[in-house]
Motif scaffolding. Structure first.
Motif, PDB file in Angstrom:
ATOM      1  N   TRP A 322       1.028  -1.136   0.082  1.00 53.25           N
ATOM      2  CA  TRP A 322       0.223   0.081  -0.080  1.00 53.25           C
ATOM      3  C   TRP A 322       1.029   1.238  -0.051  1.00 53.25           C
ATOM      4  CZ3 TRP A 322      -0.424   4.275   2.956  1.00 53.25           C
ATOM      5  CH2 TRP A 322      -1.778   5.239   2.787  1.00 53.25           C
ATOM      6  N   TRP A 324       0.977   5.758  -0.571  1.00 49.24           N
ATOM      7  CA  TRP A 324       0.174   6.924  -0.674  1.00 49.24           C
ATOM      8  C   TRP A 324       1.282   8.223  -1.092  1.00 49.24           C
ATOM      9  CZ3 TRP A 324       2.701   7.665   3.847  1.00 49.24           C
ATOM     10  CH2 TRP A 324       2.624   8.808   3.950  1.00 49.24           C
ATOM     11  N   ASP A 326       1.209  12.422  -2.087  1.00 45.11           N
ATOM     12  CA  ASP A 326       0.237  13.854  -2.078  1.00 45.11           C
ATOM     13  C   ASP A 326       1.005  14.572  -3.343  1.00 45.11           C
ATOM     14  OD1 ASP A 326      -1.029  13.031  -0.054  1.00 45.11           O
ATOM     15  OD2 ASP A 326      -0.054  13.978   1.446  1.00 45.11           O
ATOM     16  N   THR A 331      -4.349  13.376  -3.719  1.00 44.47           N
ATOM     17  CA  THR A 331      -3.721  12.452  -2.894  1.00 44.47           C
ATOM     18  C   THR A 331      -3.855  11.110  -4.073  1.00 44.47           C
ATOM     19  OG1 THR A 331      -3.128  11.413  -0.997  1.00 44.47           O
ATOM     20  CG2 THR A 331      -5.360  11.180  -1.731  1.00 44.47           C
ATOM     21  N   GLN A 333      -3.479   7.000  -3.875  1.00 43.57           N
ATOM     22  CA  GLN A 333      -3.307   5.877  -3.201  1.00 43.57           C
ATOM     23  C   GLN A 333      -3.389   4.547  -3.952  1.00 43.57           C
ATOM     24  OE1 GLN A 333      -6.156   5.235   0.449  1.00 43.57           O
ATOM     25  NE2 GLN A 333      -5.371   7.064   1.480  1.00 43.57           N
ATOM     26  N   LEU A 374      -8.784  13.123  -1.139  1.00 44.30           N
ATOM     27  CA  LEU A 374      -8.669  12.118  -0.317  1.00 44.30           C
ATOM     28  C   LEU A 374     -10.088  11.450   0.092  1.00 44.30           C
ATOM     29  CD1 LEU A 374      -6.671  10.380   1.926  1.00 44.30           C
ATOM     30  CD2 LEU A 374      -7.483  12.126   3.474  1.00 44.30           C
ATOM     31  N   GLY A 375     -10.801  12.492   0.359  1.00 44.63           N
ATOM     32  CA  GLY A 375     -12.238  12.013   0.843  1.00 44.63           C
ATOM     33  C   GLY A 375     -12.971  10.798  -0.280  1.00 44.63           C
ATOM     34  N   ALA A 378     -10.158   7.448  -0.623  1.00 48.37           N
ATOM     35  CA  ALA A 378      -9.522   6.651   0.580  1.00 48.37           C
ATOM     36  C   ALA A 378     -10.490   5.591   0.785  1.00 48.37           C
ATOM     37  CB  ALA A 378      -9.339   7.457   1.683  1.00 48.37           C
ATOM     38  N   LYS A 379     -11.799   5.821   0.759  1.00 50.55           N
ATOM     39  CA  LYS A 379     -12.877   4.427   1.217  1.00 50.55           C
ATOM     40  C   LYS A 379     -12.749   3.419   0.196  1.00 50.55           C
ATOM     41  CE  LYS A 379     -15.870   6.525   4.608  1.00 50.55           C
ATOM     42  NZ  LYS A 379     -17.026   7.560   4.611  1.00 50.55           N
ATOM     43  N   ARG A 382      -9.854   1.246   0.232  1.00 51.70           N
ATOM     44  CA  ARG A 382     -10.022   0.520   1.386  1.00 51.70           C
ATOM     45  C   ARG A 382     -10.791  -0.521   1.081  1.00 51.70           C
ATOM     46  NH1 ARG A 382      -9.151  -1.903   5.293  1.00 51.70           N
ATOM     47  NH2 ARG A 382      -9.191  -1.158   7.580  1.00 51.70           N
ATOM     48  N   GLU A 385      -9.082  -3.223  -1.334  1.00 51.76           N
ATOM     49  CA  GLU A 385      -7.982  -3.861  -0.396  1.00 51.76           C
ATOM     50  C   GLU A 385      -8.460  -4.975   0.049  1.00 51.76           C
ATOM     51  OE1 GLU A 385      -6.042  -1.473   2.667  1.00 51.76           O
ATOM     52  OE2 GLU A 385      -4.856  -3.361   3.273  1.00 51.76           O
TER      53      GLU A 385
ATOM     54  N   ASP B  57     -14.095  10.841   6.822  1.00 51.93           N
ATOM     55  CA  ASP B  57     -13.963  10.158   5.447  1.00 51.93           C
ATOM     56  C   ASP B  57     -13.335   8.831   5.928  1.00 51.93           C
ATOM     57  OD1 ASP B  57     -14.660  12.211   4.046  1.00 51.93           O
ATOM     58  OD2 ASP B  57     -12.647  12.938   4.034  1.00 51.93           O
ATOM     59  N   ILE B  59     -13.290   4.968   8.214  1.00 56.17           N
ATOM     60  CA  ILE B  59     -14.068   3.545   8.443  1.00 56.17           C
ATOM     61  C   ILE B  59     -14.183   3.360   9.765  1.00 56.17           C
ATOM     62  CG2 ILE B  59     -13.859   1.073   8.147  1.00 56.17           C
ATOM     63  CD1 ILE B  59     -13.215   1.111   5.331  1.00 56.17           C
ATOM     64  N   GLU B  66     -11.169   4.768  11.916  1.00 51.51           N
ATOM     65  CA  GLU B  66      -9.709   4.666  11.378  1.00 51.51           C
ATOM     66  C   GLU B  66      -9.514   5.715  10.403  1.00 51.51           C
ATOM     67  OE1 GLU B  66      -7.843   0.658   9.163  1.00 51.51           O
ATOM     68  OE2 GLU B  66      -8.839   2.075   7.841  1.00 51.51           O
ATOM     69  N   PRO B  68      -8.516   7.816   7.178  1.00 49.64           N
ATOM     70  CA  PRO B  68      -8.545   7.319   5.754  1.00 49.64           C
ATOM     71  C   PRO B  68      -6.938   7.475   5.180  1.00 49.64           C
ATOM     72  CG  PRO B  68      -9.502   9.344   6.007  1.00 49.64           C
ATOM     73  CD  PRO B  68      -9.310   9.110   7.405  1.00 49.64           C
ATOM     74  N   LYS B  69      -6.168   8.348   5.827  1.00 50.26           N
ATOM     75  CA  LYS B  69      -4.973   8.687   5.103  1.00 50.26           C
ATOM     76  C   LYS B  69      -3.807   7.700   5.596  1.00 50.26           C
ATOM     77  CE  LYS B  69      -2.683  11.838   2.990  1.00 50.26           C
ATOM     78  NZ  LYS B  69      -2.229  13.271   2.465  1.00 50.26           N
ATOM     79  N   PHE B  71      -4.155   5.245   8.428  1.00 44.37           N
ATOM     80  CA  PHE B  71      -4.590   3.950   9.225  1.00 44.37           C
ATOM     81  C   PHE B  71      -4.570   4.377  10.723  1.00 44.37           C
ATOM     82  CE2 PHE B  71      -3.363   3.006   5.217  1.00 44.37           C
ATOM     83  CZ  PHE B  71      -4.456   2.405   4.562  1.00 44.37           C
TER      84      PHE B  71
END
Ligand SMILES: Cc1cc2nc3c(=O)[nH]c(=O)nc-3n(C[C@H](O)[C@H](O)[C@H](O)COP(=O)(O)OP(=O)(O)OC[C@H]3O[C@@H](n4cnc5c(N)ncnc54)[C@H](O)[C@@H]3O)c2cc1C
Lengths: 410, 106
Positions: A322, A324, A326, A331, A333, A374-375, A378-379, A382, A385, B57, B59, B66, B68-69, B71
């Motif tokens: 994983w 990331w 910027d 961002t 990921q 990012l908003g 990221a989810k 996730r 993953e 943003d 989980i 957690e 989001p950037k 963890f």
């Protein structure tokens, strides 16, 4: 238990420090010695190409742990100490000041260093690399308004330095030897978005630009390309990858294969010596091959797993790669790994960004990459993953459809 | 000078499902509200203590939120940091339900 009940850790970066803390969390009560050749408290490197270069007032190093916490946990932190050799027969490490530290288990977390450009560089030309906080503070003083910079290497660090320098008012040209930027790690679709973002921000990017040498011309540095093209700069930044610090392990006769070679328990060829982080290579169950990563989360999590295994747990390391980065206000990921031949599937997040999934034949997801806010990103990464870890098969159409919540694929 | 705490309306209580998170911005600050599986509501600072990233943003699962950037994780009931890189606890705030609205004392 052996008479040497010390666990010694060489390198107080992300991996070494995470391991020291994890040893205590897992109930190891005997001595822990954390040996680092830098002078400050253990700190995070990712801000070095970001906040440390950009923030209005210079930030201090972003420390991973406070000195109070270190003493509370009785972690014996030897800063400014270089380990010069390992005597495996005597089970001890030898420091540059002659001190010897015996070990029951040893962790090598020596990290990596900027790879050499390997071209002639004229004496007196201003050429810099970036790995340490010291490097970053030096760079910070040089990249102000009006500075003309050349960045060699269109990888993450080069591009982050380019973005930070533009934000500070410098002008920047990037020379990338390959046919595109970020070719090692990022799928082409996302790399294109990042390139566009840089160009909109004023960075010039030249691909298939192979640097042949750096000369000194009237006090300035001159980057000379293979075609003979010359480019004058006040400052040249070299970001052409990293070389794992394996010399200590190699001299001690430990196996090395593109990094200190580990098994899935993160043990070296000597079962009492472990390694973690940027310095090592390890087999990954999902990718069926040995990999080496230069990534922050990997360093941290390998440190934790190595610590667990040093105190007798039996935990294979199988965290997914994983990463990331910027770039300006956006961002990137990435999770998983592409080994070549994957089918790319794009999902648009509208103005908020884009996701790119990499599927292998048969519809198994092996990697996902997102770029944008990012908003938004990221989810989704996730969830991707989890899909990758569970080795689920997914339909390309479903991945591509922005109206479908990825979670439904779980 | 510290401002006196005030009760601020966040959202309707039933607008949040179990382990759903809601961001609340107020007076230049940001908070998160989480509903636990038991149906209790909790509020804490909305930025991760590691870097200034909105936890809203991230989980939420098993009592943990957690970032989001990177963890870092926090116990959303207490604001306590649970996993690196987060090592500084977040402030938690009193919550009450009034007329079906989640109110936070900030
Ligand atoms: C500028 C920059 C930006 C980055 N940005 C990102 C990012 O955005 N995202 C991401 O995922 N990753 C990023 N990374 C990568 C990430 O920082 C590394 O993967 C991580 O630091 C690796 O941790 P490590 O502990 O293996 O090595 P390191 O952090 O390098 O620590 C190793 C330490 O060991 C010391 N050491 C080496 N040999 C000896 C010896 N013989 N005796 C004593 N001490 C020794 C070194 O000096 C160093 O302090 C970035 C790296 C850099 C340099």
């Amino acid at each position: 238990m052996s008479t040497h009940s010390t666990i010694a850790i060489v390198g107080a970066g992300e991996a070494g420090t995470a391991a020291a803390l994890a040893l205590r969390e897992r109930g190891w009560e005997e001595s822990v010695v954390l040996i680092g050749n830098e002078s400050s408290l253990p700190y995070e490197r990712p801000p070095l190409s970001k906040a440390v270069l950009v923030d209005e007032t210079r930030p201090g190093p972003k420390t991973i742990v406070t000195s109070e916490r270190l003493s509370e946990l009785k972690i014996d932190y030897r800063h400014g100490c270089e380990v010069v050799s390992i005597d495996r027969t005597a089970s001890m490490v030898i420091l540059s000041n002659g001190a010897k530290i015996g070990y029951h288990r040893l962790l090598l977390a020596t990290g990596a260093r900027p790879r050499d450009l390997n071209v002639p560089i004229a004496e007196g030309s201003r050429v810099a690399t970036l790995r340490s906080y010291e490097d970053a503070t030096r760079l910070r003083e040089l990249i102000g308004q009006g500075c003309e910079m050349a960045v060699i290497g269109g990888g993450f660090i080069g591009l982050e330095v380019a973005a930070s320098s533009i934000l500070r008012g410098a002008s920047v040209i990037v020379f990338e030897a390959g046919s595109r930027i970020l070719s090692r790690a990022v799928p082409v679709g996302i790399a294109e978005l990042i390139r566009a973002k840089h160009e909109r921000s004023g960075v010039r990017i030249e691909t298939t630009a192979v640097v042949e040498r750096i000369e000194l011309c009237e006090g300035r540095s001159c980057v000379v390309l293979a075609g003979g093209q010359r480019h004058l700069a006040d400052l040249v930044i070299v970001g052409v990858g990293a070389t794992p610090n394996v010399e200590l392990a190699q001299a001690a006769g430990l196996a090395v294969d593109n990094g200190i070679a580990l098994d899935e328990m993160l043990a070296t060829s000597d079962p009492r010596v472990f390694a973690a982080g940027d310095c090592c290579s390890f087999p990954h169950r999902l990718y069926g091959k040995r990999i080496r990563l230069e990534a922050w989360r990997n360093a941290q999590r390998q440190g934790v797993i190595a610590a667990a295994n040093m105190v007798g747990e039996d935990r294979p390391y199988d965290d997914l790669p994983w990463f990331w980065s910027d770039q300006y206000d956006e961002t990137l990921q990435m999770v998983g790994l592409c080994c070549g031949g994957e089918i790319p599937v794009v999902r648009s997040l509208g103005p908020r960004g884009q996701l790119l999934f990499s599927l292998v034949d048969g519809g198994r997801l092996v990697a996902a990459c997102g770029f944008g806010s990012l908003g938004a990103v990221a989810k989704e990464i996730r969830v991707a993953e989890t899909i990758i870890r569970r080795e689920l098969k997914v339909e390309a159409e479903a991945l591509a459809n922005p109206a479908l919540n990825l979670k439904q694929l779980l | 000078m510290t401002k006196q705490a005030e009760w601020v309306a966040a959202c309707a209580a039933d607008a949040l499902r179990p382990e759903e998170v809601r961001r609340l911005d107020h007076g230049g600050r940001t908070f998160v509200i989480v509903r636990s599986p038991e149906g209790d509501y909790f509020a804490m600072d909305g930025h991760c203590s590691h870097e200034k990233v909105h936890l809203a943003d991230g989980i939420v699962d098993g009592g943990i939120i957690e970032c989001p950037k990177h963890f870092g994780t926090f116990d959303y009931r207490t604001g306590e940091s649970r996993a690196l890189p987060a090592c500084v606890d977040l402030q938690s705030y009193e919550v009450k339900i009034e007329n079906g609205i989640v109110m936070v004392k900030v």
